[in-house]
Design a protein around this motif. Structure first.
Motif, PDB file in Angstrom:
ATOM      1  N   ARG A  47      10.563  23.834 -13.620  1.00  0.00           N
ATOM      2  CA  ARG A  47      11.446  24.120 -14.752  1.00  0.00           C
ATOM      3  C   ARG A  47      10.978  23.348 -15.979  1.00  0.00           C
ATOM      4  N   HIS A  48      11.583  23.652 -17.119  1.00  0.00           N
ATOM      5  CA  HIS A  48      11.274  22.944 -18.364  1.00  0.00           C
ATOM      6  C   HIS A  48      11.973  21.592 -18.437  1.00  0.00           C
ATOM      7  N   ARG A  49      13.175  21.505 -17.885  1.00  0.00           N
ATOM      8  CA  ARG A  49      13.953  20.260 -17.951  1.00  0.00           C
ATOM      9  C   ARG A  49      14.539  19.956 -16.581  1.00  0.00           C
ATOM     10  N   GLU A  50      14.643  18.677 -16.250  1.00  0.00           N
ATOM     11  CA  GLU A  50      15.211  18.276 -14.967  1.00  0.00           C
ATOM     12  C   GLU A  50      16.676  18.678 -14.857  1.00  0.00           C
ATOM     13  N   ALA A  51      17.390  18.720 -15.966  1.00  0.00           N
ATOM     14  CA  ALA A  51      18.809  19.081 -15.961  1.00  0.00           C
ATOM     15  C   ALA A  51      19.051  20.495 -15.440  1.00  0.00           C
ATOM     16  N   GLU A  52      18.054  21.348 -15.484  1.00  0.00           N
ATOM     17  CA  GLU A  52      18.192  22.699 -14.941  1.00  0.00           C
ATOM     18  C   GLU A  52      18.369  22.672 -13.424  1.00  0.00           C
ATOM     19  N   GLY A  53      18.064  21.553 -12.803  1.00  0.00           N
ATOM     20  CA  GLY A  53      18.224  21.418 -11.364  1.00  0.00           C
ATOM     21  C   GLY A  53      19.669  21.359 -10.910  1.00  0.00           C
ATOM     22  N   VAL A  54      20.589  21.076 -11.816  1.00  0.00           N
ATOM     23  CA  VAL A  54      22.008  20.996 -11.451  1.00  0.00           C
ATOM     24  C   VAL A  54      22.499  22.339 -10.932  1.00  0.00           C
ATOM     25  N   GLU A  55      22.213  23.397 -11.643  1.00  0.00           N
ATOM     26  CA  GLU A  55      22.652  24.727 -11.195  1.00  0.00           C
ATOM     27  C   GLU A  55      21.906  25.176  -9.948  1.00  0.00           C
ATOM     28  N   ILE A  56      20.649  24.781  -9.821  1.00  0.00           N
ATOM     29  CA  ILE A  56      19.882  25.101  -8.610  1.00  0.00           C
ATOM     30  C   ILE A  56      20.539  24.434  -7.408  1.00  0.00           C
ATOM     31  N   ALA A  57      20.866  23.157  -7.541  1.00  0.00           N
ATOM     32  CA  ALA A  57      21.505  22.427  -6.441  1.00  0.00           C
ATOM     33  C   ALA A  57      22.872  23.011  -6.114  1.00  0.00           C
ATOM     34  N   ARG A  58      23.654  23.310  -7.124  1.00  0.00           N
ATOM     35  CA  ARG A  58      24.995  23.853  -6.903  1.00  0.00           C
ATOM     36  C   ARG A  58      24.931  25.190  -6.159  1.00  0.00           C
ATOM     37  N   ALA A  59      23.949  26.002  -6.458  1.00  0.00           N
ATOM     38  CA  ALA A  59      23.828  27.323  -5.824  1.00  0.00           C
ATOM     39  C   ALA A  59      23.323  27.249  -4.390  1.00  0.00           C
ATOM     40  N   ARG A  60      22.587  26.200  -4.027  1.00  0.00           N
ATOM     41  CA  ARG A  60      21.939  26.164  -2.719  1.00  0.00           C
ATOM     42  C   ARG A  60      22.506  25.158  -1.737  1.00  0.00           C
ATOM     43  N   MET A  61      23.343  24.247  -2.198  1.00  0.00           N
ATOM     44  CA  MET A  61      23.889  23.233  -1.293  1.00  0.00           C
ATOM     45  C   MET A  61      25.178  23.723  -0.645  1.00  0.00           C
ATOM     46  N   VAL A  62      25.361  23.398   0.617  1.00  0.00           N
ATOM     47  CA  VAL A  62      26.590  23.756   1.318  1.00  0.00           C
ATOM     48  C   VAL A  62      27.657  22.706   1.015  1.00  0.00           C
ATOM     49  N   ALA A  63      28.902  23.050   1.254  1.00  0.00           N
ATOM     50  CA  ALA A  63      30.036  22.214   0.834  1.00  0.00           C
ATOM     51  C   ALA A  63      30.014  20.805   1.422  1.00  0.00           C
ATOM     52  N   ASN A  64      29.580  20.635   2.656  1.00  0.00           N
ATOM     53  CA  ASN A  64      29.616  19.309   3.283  1.00  0.00           C
ATOM     54  C   ASN A  64      28.301  18.532   3.124  1.00  0.00           C
ATOM     55  N   ALA A  65      27.407  18.980   2.243  1.00  0.00           N
ATOM     56  CA  ALA A  65      26.121  18.314   2.037  1.00  0.00           C
ATOM     57  C   ALA A  65      26.301  17.014   1.262  1.00  0.00           C
ATOM     58  N   LYS A  66      25.384  16.096   1.488  1.00  0.00           N
ATOM     59  CA  LYS A  66      25.383  14.852   0.738  1.00  0.00           C
ATOM     60  C   LYS A  66      24.191  14.872  -0.212  1.00  0.00           C
ATOM     61  N   LEU A  67      24.451  14.564  -1.460  1.00  0.00           N
ATOM     62  CA  LEU A  67      23.436  14.595  -2.500  1.00  0.00           C
ATOM     63  C   LEU A  67      23.010  13.178  -2.851  1.00  0.00           C
ATOM     64  N   PHE A  68      21.708  12.931  -2.859  1.00  0.00           N
ATOM     65  CA  PHE A  68      21.156  11.670  -3.338  1.00  0.00           C
ATOM     66  C   PHE A  68      20.395  11.982  -4.622  1.00  0.00           C
ATOM     67  N   ALA A  69      20.724  11.278  -5.684  1.00  0.00           N
ATOM     68  CA  ALA A  69      20.081  11.539  -6.975  1.00  0.00           C
ATOM     69  C   ALA A  69      19.843  10.226  -7.704  1.00  0.00           C
ATOM     70  N   ASP A  70      18.995  10.293  -8.724  1.00  0.00           N
ATOM     71  CA  ASP A  70      18.753   9.095  -9.521  1.00  0.00           C
ATOM     72  C   ASP A  70      19.848   8.941 -10.574  1.00  0.00           C
ATOM     73  N   GLU A  71      19.634   8.030 -11.516  1.00  0.00           N
ATOM     74  CA  GLU A  71      20.677   7.675 -12.470  1.00  0.00           C
ATOM     75  C   GLU A  71      20.819   8.642 -13.637  1.00  0.00           C
ATOM     76  N   ALA A  72      20.029   9.698 -13.689  1.00  0.00           N
ATOM     77  CA  ALA A  72      20.115  10.654 -14.797  1.00  0.00           C
ATOM     78  C   ALA A  72      21.527  11.257 -14.870  1.00  0.00           C
ATOM     79  N   THR A  73      22.077  11.296 -16.074  1.00  0.00           N
ATOM     80  CA  THR A  73      23.483  11.679 -16.250  1.00  0.00           C
ATOM     81  C   THR A  73      23.768  13.149 -15.968  1.00  0.00           C
ATOM     82  N   HIS A  74      22.776  14.013 -16.001  1.00  0.00           N
ATOM     83  CA  HIS A  74      23.050  15.430 -15.747  1.00  0.00           C
ATOM     84  C   HIS A  74      23.492  15.684 -14.307  1.00  0.00           C
ATOM     85  N   TRP A  75      23.205  14.761 -13.387  1.00  0.00           N
ATOM     86  CA  TRP A  75      23.652  14.923 -11.999  1.00  0.00           C
ATOM     87  C   TRP A  75      25.128  14.559 -11.826  1.00  0.00           C
TER      88      TRP A  75
END
Length: 114
Positions: A47-75
């Motif tokens: 992608r062009h920007r890392e923030a575009e990953g938010v919608e990718i993650a939201r579309a592909r993660m199941v409800a009981n998944a645990k997300l590990f992310a860095d300190e970037a505020t878009h997460w």
């Protein structure tokens, strides 16, 4: 994980520009957003920007998944929807209790060397 888009600095210091400014950055720069299952497969997206990953993650993660992310505020927006562990890399790369993003960092090193 940014890739490509390198702007070569001038040889003489007085001829150099501030490459941190948007006007002086390359428009070819891309990032790889990667989602990895623990003990499973990895999905990667360019992608062009890392923030575009938010919608990718939201579309592909199941409800009981645990997300590990860095300190970037878009997460931050995903914290309401998923159990989230955050790592502030300016403080540490791992908390010593399994909370880290090292697998993604390892993958990025492999991609850069390829």
């Amino acid at each position: 994980m940014p890739f490509a888009g390198h702007v070569r600095p001038e040889n003489r210091k007085e001829d150099r520009i501030d490459r941190r400014e948007l006007a002086n950055k390359s428009d070819r720069r891309r990032v790889v957003v990667a989602l990895r299952e623990r003990g499973g497969r990895t999905l990667s997206f360019v992608r062009h920007r890392e923030a575009e990953g938010v919608e990718i993650a939201r579309a592909r993660m199941v409800a009981n998944a645990k997300l590990f992310a860095d300190e970037a505020t878009h997460w931050d927006v995903l914290e309401a929807q998923f159990d989230t562990g955050r790592i502030n890399h300016s403080l540490s790369y791992s908390d010593g209790h399994g909370k880290h993003t090292n697998w993604m960092d390892d993958m990025s090193m492999c991609w850069r060397q390829a």
